[in-house]
Design a protein around this motif. Structure first.
Motif, PDB file in Angstrom:
ATOM      1  N   SER A  10      53.140 -22.180  -1.643  1.00 56.79           N
ATOM      2  CA  SER A  10      52.708 -22.992  -0.514  1.00 56.79           C
ATOM      3  C   SER A  10      52.426 -22.091   0.675  1.00 56.79           C
ATOM      4  O   SER A  10      52.918 -20.971   0.757  1.00 56.79           O
ATOM      5  CB  SER A  10      53.811 -23.994  -0.167  1.00 56.79           C
ATOM      6  OG  SER A  10      53.461 -24.734   0.963  1.00 56.79           O
ATOM      7  N   GLY A  11      51.636 -22.596   1.594  1.00 57.97           N
ATOM      8  CA  GLY A  11      51.435 -21.878   2.835  1.00 57.97           C
ATOM      9  C   GLY A  11      50.322 -20.865   2.825  1.00 57.97           C
ATOM     10  O   GLY A  11      50.276 -19.985   3.675  1.00 57.97           O
ATOM     11  N   ILE A  50      62.354 -34.172   2.453  1.00 59.67           N
ATOM     12  CA  ILE A  50      63.152 -32.946   2.350  1.00 59.67           C
ATOM     13  C   ILE A  50      62.441 -31.921   1.466  1.00 59.67           C
ATOM     14  O   ILE A  50      62.371 -30.735   1.792  1.00 59.67           O
ATOM     15  CB  ILE A  50      64.569 -33.255   1.839  1.00 59.67           C
ATOM     16  CG1 ILE A  50      65.339 -34.021   2.921  1.00 59.67           C
ATOM     17  CG2 ILE A  50      65.307 -31.991   1.434  1.00 59.67           C
ATOM     18  CD1 ILE A  50      66.672 -34.579   2.468  1.00 59.67           C
ATOM     19  N   ASN A  51      61.892 -32.388   0.361  1.00 56.78           N
ATOM     20  CA  ASN A  51      61.158 -31.504  -0.552  1.00 56.78           C
ATOM     21  C   ASN A  51      59.971 -30.846   0.162  1.00 56.78           C
ATOM     22  O   ASN A  51      59.735 -29.643   0.037  1.00 56.78           O
ATOM     23  CB  ASN A  51      60.692 -32.308  -1.768  1.00 56.78           C
ATOM     24  CG  ASN A  51      60.124 -31.431  -2.850  1.00 56.78           C
ATOM     25  OD1 ASN A  51      60.813 -30.593  -3.405  1.00 56.78           O
ATOM     26  ND2 ASN A  51      58.852 -31.618  -3.142  1.00 56.78           N
ATOM     27  N   TRP A  56      57.625 -26.115   2.930  1.00 52.65           N
ATOM     28  CA  TRP A  56      56.999 -25.516   4.111  1.00 52.65           C
ATOM     29  C   TRP A  56      57.817 -24.341   4.633  1.00 52.65           C
ATOM     30  O   TRP A  56      57.266 -23.346   5.083  1.00 52.65           O
ATOM     31  CB  TRP A  56      56.845 -26.549   5.218  1.00 52.65           C
ATOM     32  CG  TRP A  56      55.778 -27.568   4.972  1.00 52.65           C
ATOM     33  CD1 TRP A  56      54.894 -27.629   3.935  1.00 52.65           C
ATOM     34  CD2 TRP A  56      55.494 -28.697   5.799  1.00 52.65           C
ATOM     35  NE1 TRP A  56      54.072 -28.720   4.054  1.00 52.65           N
ATOM     36  CE2 TRP A  56      54.424 -29.399   5.201  1.00 52.65           C
ATOM     37  CE3 TRP A  56      56.038 -29.192   6.960  1.00 52.65           C
ATOM     38  CZ2 TRP A  56      53.889 -30.551   5.749  1.00 52.65           C
ATOM     39  CZ3 TRP A  56      55.498 -30.346   7.510  1.00 52.65           C
ATOM     40  CH2 TRP A  56      54.437 -31.017   6.902  1.00 52.65           C
ATOM     41  N   ALA A  57      59.142 -24.473   4.581  1.00 54.57           N
ATOM     42  CA  ALA A  57      60.018 -23.432   5.132  1.00 54.57           C
ATOM     43  C   ALA A  57      60.175 -22.241   4.193  1.00 54.57           C
ATOM     44  O   ALA A  57      60.669 -21.196   4.596  1.00 54.57           O
ATOM     45  CB  ALA A  57      61.390 -24.026   5.452  1.00 54.57           C
ATOM     46  N   VAL A 149      69.428 -26.303   9.956  1.00 61.71           N
ATOM     47  CA  VAL A 149      70.337 -25.468   9.173  1.00 61.71           C
ATOM     48  C   VAL A 149      70.219 -25.798   7.686  1.00 61.71           C
ATOM     49  O   VAL A 149      70.121 -24.899   6.842  1.00 61.71           O
ATOM     50  CB  VAL A 149      71.791 -25.626   9.678  1.00 61.71           C
ATOM     51  CG1 VAL A 149      72.771 -24.940   8.759  1.00 61.71           C
ATOM     52  CG2 VAL A 149      71.910 -25.070  11.098  1.00 61.71           C
ATOM     53  N   ALA A 150      70.201 -27.077   7.346  1.00 59.42           N
ATOM     54  CA  ALA A 150      70.142 -27.479   5.939  1.00 59.42           C
ATOM     55  C   ALA A 150      68.820 -27.085   5.286  1.00 59.42           C
ATOM     56  O   ALA A 150      68.806 -26.512   4.190  1.00 59.42           O
ATOM     57  CB  ALA A 150      70.359 -28.986   5.813  1.00 59.42           C
ATOM     58  N   ILE A 151      67.705 -27.378   5.934  1.00 57.90           N
ATOM     59  CA  ILE A 151      66.394 -27.050   5.357  1.00 57.90           C
ATOM     60  C   ILE A 151      66.231 -25.537   5.238  1.00 57.90           C
ATOM     61  O   ILE A 151      65.705 -25.038   4.239  1.00 57.90           O
ATOM     62  CB  ILE A 151      65.246 -27.672   6.179  1.00 57.90           C
ATOM     63  CG1 ILE A 151      65.292 -29.200   6.097  1.00 57.90           C
ATOM     64  CG2 ILE A 151      63.895 -27.144   5.728  1.00 57.90           C
ATOM     65  CD1 ILE A 151      65.110 -29.785   4.704  1.00 57.90           C
TER      66      ILE A 151
END
Length: 169
Positions: A10-11, A50-51, A56-57, A149-151
């Protein structure tokens, strides 16, 4: 221009822009025009959301430019610090006149974050003509701490799905 990004799921658009910026250092400028806005459809489920954010991250942190890495790390660490600092009061006790309340420090850090975030969001909401959503700012700030923090953690350690494929980090 996409050479070297083939194994990143991705990205490709962002990574291509980094490559263009490397070649044309001072020729890249931000286009702040409503006609240039690209919209992404919202996910209909929490797990889909979330997915998507995890994907993305996880664009391959090693491929980001130095500025993006530094900003990403600062944002992550600042949010993490706000979350964990109050717990220091449970484990660290001081018996002198310089006693520090880590809970108060956390509140001060949260206030600093809120001021900075509000200024940025106010400018963005004004540009996108969405100022009415600023009423959600305070509750969003508390959720956003844990979200960041979670992502961030999931994007480094977890798996996600994209175009029918399961991508493992």
């Amino acid at each position: 221009g996409f050479k070297g990004t083939e194994n990143i799921a991705s990205g490709d658009d962002v990574l291509l822009m980094y490559k263009i910026k490397e070649k044309y250092t001072n020729a890249i400028h931000f286009l702040k025009q409503r006609d240039a806005i690209v919209y992404t459809k919202a996910k209909s489920t929490l797990s889909g959301f979330i997915n998507q954010r995890q994907r993305w991250a996880s664009k391959g942190f090693k491929n980001f430019n130095k500025e993006t890495k530094v900003v990403s790390l600062i944002v992550y660490l600042f949010n993490l610090l706000i979350i964990i600092t109050p717990f220091f009061d449970l484990f660290i006790t001081t018996n002198n006149c310089f006693s520090v309340s880590f809970f108060k420090i956390s509140l001060i850090l949260l206030l600093i974050k809120c001021v900075i975030d509000f200024l940025l969001l106010f400018l963005a909401a004004s540009f996108f003509k969405r100022k009415q959503f600023l009423i959600y700012f305070i509750p969003e700030q508390l959720l956003y701490l844990f979200y960041v923090v979670a992502i961030s953690f999931l994007s480094i350690k977890g798996t996600y799905e994209w175009k029918g494929r399961k991508i493992k980090k």
